[in-house]
Write a protein that holds these residues in place. Structure first.
Motif, PDB file in Angstrom:
ATOM      1  N   GLY A  65       0.821  -1.214   0.000  1.00  0.00           N
ATOM      2  CA  GLY A  65       0.000   0.000   0.000  1.00  0.00           C
ATOM      3  C   GLY A  65       0.852   1.260   0.000  1.00  0.00           C
ATOM      4  O   GLY A  65       2.074   1.203  -0.146  1.00  0.00           O
ATOM      5  N   ASP A  66       0.191   2.409   0.167  1.00  0.00           N
ATOM      6  CA  ASP A  66       0.898   3.695   0.176  1.00  0.00           C
ATOM      7  C   ASP A  66       1.998   3.723   1.228  1.00  0.00           C
ATOM      8  O   ASP A  66       3.100   4.204   0.970  1.00  0.00           O
ATOM      9  N   SER A  67       1.682   3.208   2.424  1.00  0.00           N
ATOM     10  CA  SER A  67       2.671   3.287   3.511  1.00  0.00           C
ATOM     11  C   SER A  67       3.915   2.497   3.155  1.00  0.00           C
ATOM     12  O   SER A  67       5.031   3.008   3.263  1.00  0.00           O
ATOM     13  N   ARG A  80       2.302  -9.530  -1.256  1.00  0.00           N
ATOM     14  CA  ARG A  80       1.647 -10.828  -1.426  1.00  0.00           C
ATOM     15  C   ARG A  80       0.993 -11.006  -2.791  1.00  0.00           C
ATOM     16  O   ARG A  80       0.551 -12.098  -3.120  1.00  0.00           O
ATOM     17  N   ARG A  81       0.893  -9.909  -3.575  1.00  0.00           N
ATOM     18  CA  ARG A  81       0.316 -10.030  -4.927  1.00  0.00           C
ATOM     19  C   ARG A  81       1.360  -9.598  -5.948  1.00  0.00           C
ATOM     20  O   ARG A  81       2.492  -9.286  -5.604  1.00  0.00           O
ATOM     21  N   ASP A  82       0.955  -9.531  -7.252  1.00  0.00           N
ATOM     22  CA  ASP A  82       1.905  -9.112  -8.284  1.00  0.00           C
ATOM     23  C   ASP A  82       1.642  -7.676  -8.729  1.00  0.00           C
ATOM     24  O   ASP A  82       2.131  -7.229  -9.756  1.00  0.00           O
ATOM     25  N   LEU A 140       0.902  -3.565  -6.993  1.00  0.00           N
ATOM     26  CA  LEU A 140       0.841  -2.764  -5.763  1.00  0.00           C
ATOM     27  C   LEU A 140      -0.528  -2.112  -5.603  1.00  0.00           C
ATOM     28  O   LEU A 140      -1.211  -1.847  -6.587  1.00  0.00           O
ATOM     29  N   ARG A 141      -0.874  -1.828  -4.355  1.00  0.00           N
ATOM     30  CA  ARG A 141      -2.111  -1.101  -4.057  1.00  0.00           C
ATOM     31  C   ARG A 141      -1.847   0.407  -3.997  1.00  0.00           C
ATOM     32  O   ARG A 141      -2.773   1.209  -4.107  1.00  0.00           O
ATOM     33  N   ALA A 142      -0.579   0.791  -3.827  1.00  0.00           N
ATOM     34  CA  ALA A 142      -0.229   2.208  -3.618  1.00  0.00           C
ATOM     35  C   ALA A 142      -0.674   3.083  -4.791  1.00  0.00           C
ATOM     36  O   ALA A 142      -0.817   2.610  -5.918  1.00  0.00           O
ATOM     37  N   ARG A 175      -7.661   8.205   3.574  1.00  0.00           N
ATOM     38  CA  ARG A 175      -7.154   8.639   4.879  1.00  0.00           C
ATOM     39  C   ARG A 175      -5.891   9.454   4.654  1.00  0.00           C
ATOM     40  O   ARG A 175      -4.815   8.905   4.411  1.00  0.00           O
ATOM     41  N   GLN A 176      -6.040  10.748   4.718  1.00  0.00           N
ATOM     42  CA  GLN A 176      -4.969  11.682   4.441  1.00  0.00           C
ATOM     43  C   GLN A 176      -5.030  12.792   5.478  1.00  0.00           C
ATOM     44  O   GLN A 176      -6.066  12.986   6.123  1.00  0.00           O
ATOM     45  N   VAL A 177      -3.949  13.561   5.580  1.00  0.00           N
ATOM     46  CA  VAL A 177      -3.976  14.706   6.497  1.00  0.00           C
ATOM     47  C   VAL A 177      -5.103  15.657   6.088  1.00  0.00           C
ATOM     48  O   VAL A 177      -5.866  16.157   6.909  1.00  0.00           O
TER      49      VAL A 177
END
Ligand code: NAP
Length: 315
Positions: A152-154, A174-176, A178-180, A283-285
């Motif tokens: 993910g982003d983090s 775990r996948r091929d 990214l979620r980011a 979920r962001q500032v």
């Protein structure tokens, strides 16, 4: 004796600090409560470049700016870990390990925590190579190889940050795919200090009894085992809500996230939820401060109506 306020805001991240700004500027008496330093996850973030008004700013610096704004109209800041919250209708009570409070409205902005991976070695080596905070701990691994777990982003953003300090970063996902966010992915793919292990789950964090030495895992498509040597393991496999003290109110979903309407109202009048603790997509500032501004203003309206109602009943 309970300390009395119009509004108690629980959690001094960007959402809570903005709520304190709006509520105190509306002339309410406000307690901004946290169990630690103000700033929330901003304190663990290196550079923030998607908060308008700042091309780029260090997380702790943005925290300080927001805190200075939050208290300029008289909001109090206090420490305390919340043990329980009770709704008595027109007023609410809060019990903490330090003080007790009586308040007309509560705004909850306690945020989320990094989820554990749940594999052998994770707890054993926490603080001895296992971390959830690249900004806090990255410098311990200067010129070493580190592993980042997650897609993910983090994971990707913190992985990129780590390349400034360490020799090489391996991101295990775990996948091929990214979620980011795409922009974060693009930067990582261009960075030659980052490589990826795809379709793979880490099954164990290994160590020499004193500190981390690497990870063992398996490719979940081929079943092929793998190992990676590393001095540091940074785990970013998602987040979970810090809503434990509020569970008895029965206003979270089954996973502990608060579901609110667009006014940040929960199903209990006078209790609002803001920021990362809400069930939401982004979920962001900037989305946290948005929630805080709305809740601060809505708490003001709620209290004004409550007082008018009480006055009418007393005539
Ligand atoms: P996230 O978006 O939920 O990503 C968690 C990642 O960990 C996913 O890639 C997930 O894989 C993987 N994962 C989950 N459980 C796992 C397990 N048991 N084993 C291995 N991998 C596992 O969490 P996040 O990256 O911490 O972000 C949280 C929120 O903060 C998001 O809304 C994010 O957008 C936001 N955020 C934004 C920024 C920014 O905009 N700069 C920076 C940081 C965070 P799958 O992809 O297969 O599900």
């Amino acid at each position: 004796m309970a300390k009395k306020y119009d509004v108690v805001i629980i959690g001094a991240g960007p959402a809570g600090m903005t709520a304190a700004l709006y509520a105190s500027r509306a002339n309410l008496s406000v307690m901004l409560l946290d169990r630690g330093i103000y700033g929330g996850q901003m304190n663990n973030t290196a550079e923030i470049e998607n908060y308008p008004g700042f091309k780029s700013i260090l997380g702790p610096d943005l925290s300080q700016e927001m805190y200075d704004s939050a208290i300029q109209f008289g909001a109090d800041f206090g420490y305390g870990t919340v043990k329980s919250v009770t709704d008595h209708g027109d007023y609410k009570t809060i019990e903490t390990d330090a003080d007790n409070y009586e308040t007309k409205a509560i705004i909850i902005g306690t945020g989320s925590n990094y989820r554990d991976l749940g594999v052998p070695g994770e707890e054993e080596y926490r603080g001895r190579g296992v971390s959830n905070c690249a900004v806090c701990d990255g410098a311990f691994f200067r010129n070493q190889h580190v592993v980042v777990i997650g897609g993910g982003d983090s994971a990707v953003e913190e992985g990129e940050y780590l390349t400034r300090l360490v020799d090489k970063v391996t991101i295990i996902h775990r996948r091929d795919e990214l979620r980011a966010q795409q922009i974060i992915q693009d930067r990582a793919f261009k960075n030659d200090k980052i490589d990826f292990i795809w379709d793979s789950n880490v099954q164990e964090i290994t160590g020499d009894g004193n500190k981390v030495t690497g990870v063992k895992g398996v490719n979940n498509k081929t079943g092929e085992p793998f190992t990676a040597d590393a001095g540091g393991i940074f785990i970013y496999v998602g987040i979970e809500p810090m809503s434990e003290p509020f569970r008895s109110l029965n206003i979270t979903d089954e996973n502990g996230w608060f579901v609110t309407n667009e006014n940040m109202e929960t199903t209990i009048p006078g209790i609002f939820a803001i920021g990362d603790i809400r069930k939401k997509e982004l979920r962001q500032v900037v989305t946290a401060t948005n929630d805080g501004g709305i809740a601060g203003q809505k708490a003001y309206q709620y209290i004004t109506e409550l007082e008018a109602k009480t006055e009418a009943a007393n005539v």
